[in-house]
Design a protein around this motif. Structure first.
Motif: not given
Length: 85
Positions: A35-62
């Motif tokens: 916000e200090r740099h003129g941006f508003g947050v429109v979404q916060e994304i969990d990378l596990v959810e993102t990878a699963e949504g892309l159909g990637l096999e997660l070897k290091r889920r933790r």
């Protein structure tokens, strides 16, 4: 971390694979920084959810489980709300 997800999607090793991924920013602090740099947050994304949504096999889920991405957009009027999972 995005580069790692993208590298996994192409089958290539990430150029950052040996780099530590550490951040001391809380989600609120990162939102304030954007916000200090003129941006508003429109979404916060969990990378596990993102990878699963892309159909990637997660070897290091933790490892991915600790990572999140904030998506920002130029916000000259101020005050975009955070959307989360």
């Amino acid at each position: 971390m995005i580069s790692t997800v993208l590298a996994l999607s192409t089958g290539r090793a990430s150029v950052f694979r040996n780099e530590p991924w550490k951040s001391l920013w809380t989600p609120a602090e990162m939102a304030a920084l954007l916000e200090r740099h003129g941006f508003g947050v429109v979404q916060e994304i969990d990378l596990v959810e993102t990878a699963e949504g892309l159909g990637l096999e997660l070897k290091r889920r933790r490892v991915l489980g600790y990572s999140r991405v904030m998506v920002g957009d130029r916000n000259p009027g101020g005050g975009a709300g955070v959307q989360g999972p």
